[in-house]
Design an enzyme around this catalytic site. Structure first.
Site, PDB file in Angstrom:
ATOM      1  N   GLN A  10      -2.644  -6.093   4.479  1.00 31.65           N
ATOM      2  CA  GLN A  10      -2.007  -6.787   3.358  1.00 31.65           C
ATOM      3  C   GLN A  10      -2.313  -8.288   3.428  1.00 31.65           C
ATOM      4  O   GLN A  10      -2.590  -8.925   2.421  1.00 31.65           O
ATOM      5  CB  GLN A  10      -0.485  -6.557   3.405  1.00 31.65           C
ATOM      6  CG  GLN A  10       0.230  -7.159   2.227  1.00 31.65           C
ATOM      7  CD  GLN A  10      -0.179  -6.519   0.912  1.00 31.65           C
ATOM      8  OE1 GLN A  10      -0.159  -5.314   0.787  1.00 31.65           O
ATOM      9  NE2 GLN A  10      -0.575  -7.329  -0.053  1.00 31.65           N
ATOM     10  N   CYS A  33       3.611  -7.793  -2.001  1.00 30.81           N
ATOM     11  CA  CYS A  33       2.653  -6.758  -1.602  1.00 30.81           C
ATOM     12  C   CYS A  33       2.728  -5.519  -2.493  1.00 30.81           C
ATOM     13  O   CYS A  33       1.772  -4.751  -2.562  1.00 30.81           O
ATOM     14  CB  CYS A  33       2.873  -6.374  -0.137  1.00 30.81           C
ATOM     15  SG  CYS A  33       4.489  -5.613   0.170  1.00 30.81           S
ATOM     16  N   ARG A  74      -6.800  -5.789  -1.936  1.00 27.35           N
ATOM     17  CA  ARG A  74      -6.699  -4.875  -0.800  1.00 27.35           C
ATOM     18  C   ARG A  74      -8.044  -4.180  -0.600  1.00 27.35           C
ATOM     19  O   ARG A  74      -8.517  -4.007   0.523  1.00 27.35           O
ATOM     20  CB  ARG A  74      -5.589  -3.838  -1.025  1.00 27.35           C
ATOM     21  CG  ARG A  74      -4.172  -4.401  -0.962  1.00 27.35           C
ATOM     22  CD  ARG A  74      -3.796  -4.855   0.436  1.00 27.35           C
ATOM     23  NE  ARG A  74      -3.952  -3.798   1.406  1.00 27.35           N
ATOM     24  CZ  ARG A  74      -3.049  -2.845   1.649  1.00 27.35           C
ATOM     25  NH1 ARG A  74      -1.909  -2.846   1.008  1.00 27.35           N
ATOM     26  NH2 ARG A  74      -3.274  -1.916   2.576  1.00 27.35           N
TER      27      ARG A  74
HETATM   28  N1   CP Z   1       1.242  -2.917  -0.379  1.00 26.95           N
HETATM   29  C1   CP Z   1       1.063  -1.660   0.067  1.00 26.95           C
HETATM   30  O1   CP Z   1       0.743  -1.421   1.228  1.00 26.95           O
HETATM   31  O2   CP Z   1       1.232  -0.693  -0.894  1.00 26.95           O
HETATM   32  P1   CP Z   1       1.289   0.872  -0.663  1.00 26.95           P
HETATM   33  O3   CP Z   1       2.572   1.195   0.052  1.00 26.95           O
HETATM   34  O4   CP Z   1       1.260   1.456  -2.061  1.00 26.95           O
HETATM   35  O5   CP Z   1       0.099   1.313   0.144  1.00 26.95           O
HETATM   36  N1  NVA Z   2       7.965  -3.478   3.848  1.00 23.66           N
HETATM   37  C1  NVA Z   2       7.504  -2.393   3.010  1.00 23.66           C
HETATM   38  C2  NVA Z   2       6.071  -2.591   2.648  1.00 23.66           C
HETATM   39  C3  NVA Z   2       5.489  -1.526   1.756  1.00 23.66           C
HETATM   40  C4  NVA Z   2       4.045  -1.759   1.459  1.00 23.66           C
HETATM   41  C5  NVA Z   2       7.715  -1.077   3.753  1.00 23.66           C
HETATM   42  O1  NVA Z   2       7.495  -1.027   4.976  1.00 23.66           O
HETATM   43  O2  NVA Z   2       8.118  -0.112   3.116  1.00 23.66           O
END
Ligand code: CP
Ligand code: NVA
Length: 298
Positions: free
Chosen positions: A131, A256, A284
């Protein structure tokens, strides 16, 4: 020695900068399907949901003329207690790299220790380094080199926050963190940020004059049972228009994703002109392509 990306600090500042600049170049030029990744295979282990991580790795490998295998733990023997080390040995005899999204950084380390091929962290309880490669690419593209600038993290001291902490000294920017009491980042990771990282009391102090505001969900995957408690604890930690107005006039907003409008961010901000979240999501793919090229041709 086989290199792995289990956390951002596994790489040097110049390696990280090189990957981010290569990602920008790949995005401009388009990848070469006859290049070094053609015919290579990436195994992708998931024990948790994903949209961006899965699609970006899969599409990136396809763009390079390689192949990605989606392996959900429920559909593999990992879900029936095959040791992660045995899985690593088998996958690394057939595949050229392994990506894993799971709950445990320690399990990722065990996987990497038993693997002959590079292992990439696609999110764990502690880190989300891929990320940050995309986020740094996005910052470079929109506002130039992050070095010397100020970012403000508003919200949960979670896996993504930890990778932002690691990024600060590696890319040379300052990171201010505002989290509610009891939801701060892990102390040992904060220490790693050194002088580059400052914890602030309250979101407005963190946002004042910042170049970038960033947040993430209040309730990460696996924390669903804490949802009600978290919604109350984080009530003053929404990135909304008044908070954004505290930052520099040309500040950008990052997330993210997936996002929850009306919780960690208002719709006005995430869907507004300062938001770069869609570029961040697209990047990404380019950032991970640059990462795969680095790991598979080193
Ligand atoms: N930001 C991210 O990692 O998204 P996903 O959970 O959709 O992979
Ligand atoms: N902090 C979140 C990020 C998801 C991409 C999780 O761990 O669910």
């Amino acid at each position: 020695m086989t290199r792995h990306l289990l956390k951002l600090s596994d790489f040097t500042p110049s390696e990280l900068r090189g990957i981010v600049l290569r990602a920008i170049e790949l995005k401009k030029a388009g990848p070469n399907r006859g290049g070094p990744i053609a015919g290579k295979t990436l195994a992708m282990i998931f024990t948790k949901n994903s949209t961006r991580t899965r699609v970006s790795f899969e599409a990136g490998m396809a763009k390079f003329g390689g192949h990605a295998l989606f392996l959900h733990s429920n559909a593999t023997q990992l879900g029936r207690d095959e040791p992660i080390e045995d899985t690593a040995k088998v996958l690394s005899r057939m595949c050229d790299a392994i990506m894993i999204r799971n709950d445990s950084q320690a399990d990722q380390e065990a996987l990497a220790a038993a693997s002959r091929v590079p292992v990439i962290n696609g999110l764990s309880d502690l880190h989300h380094p891929c990320q940050l490669l995309a986020d740094m690419q996005t910052w470079f593209e929109h506002r130039g080199d992050p070095a010397g600038k100020v970012a403000a993290w508003v919200g949960d001291g979670n896996n993504v926050c930890h990778s932002w902490i690691e990024a600060a000294p590696l890319f040379g920017f300052k990171l201010r963190i505002a989290s509610p009491k009891g939801f701060e980042p892990v102390e040992s990771i904060i220490k790693q940020g050194g002088d580059s990282v400052e914890q602030m009391r309250g979101a407005t102090f963190a946002a004042n004059g910042a170049d970038l505001l960033v947040t993430d969900t209040w309730t990460s995957m696996g924390q669903e049972a804490e949802y009600n408690r978290r919604v109350i604890a984080f009530a003053d930690y929404q990135v909304d228009a008044p908070l954004m107005a505290r930052a520099k006039a040309d500040a950008i907003f990052m997330h993210c994703l997936p996002a929850h409008r009306g919780q960690e961010v208002s719709a006005e901000v995430i869907d507004g002109p300062q938001s770069v979240v869609w570029d961040e999501a697209e990047n990404r793919m380019w950032a991970q392509m640059a990462l795969l090229e680095f790991l598979l041709t080193a």
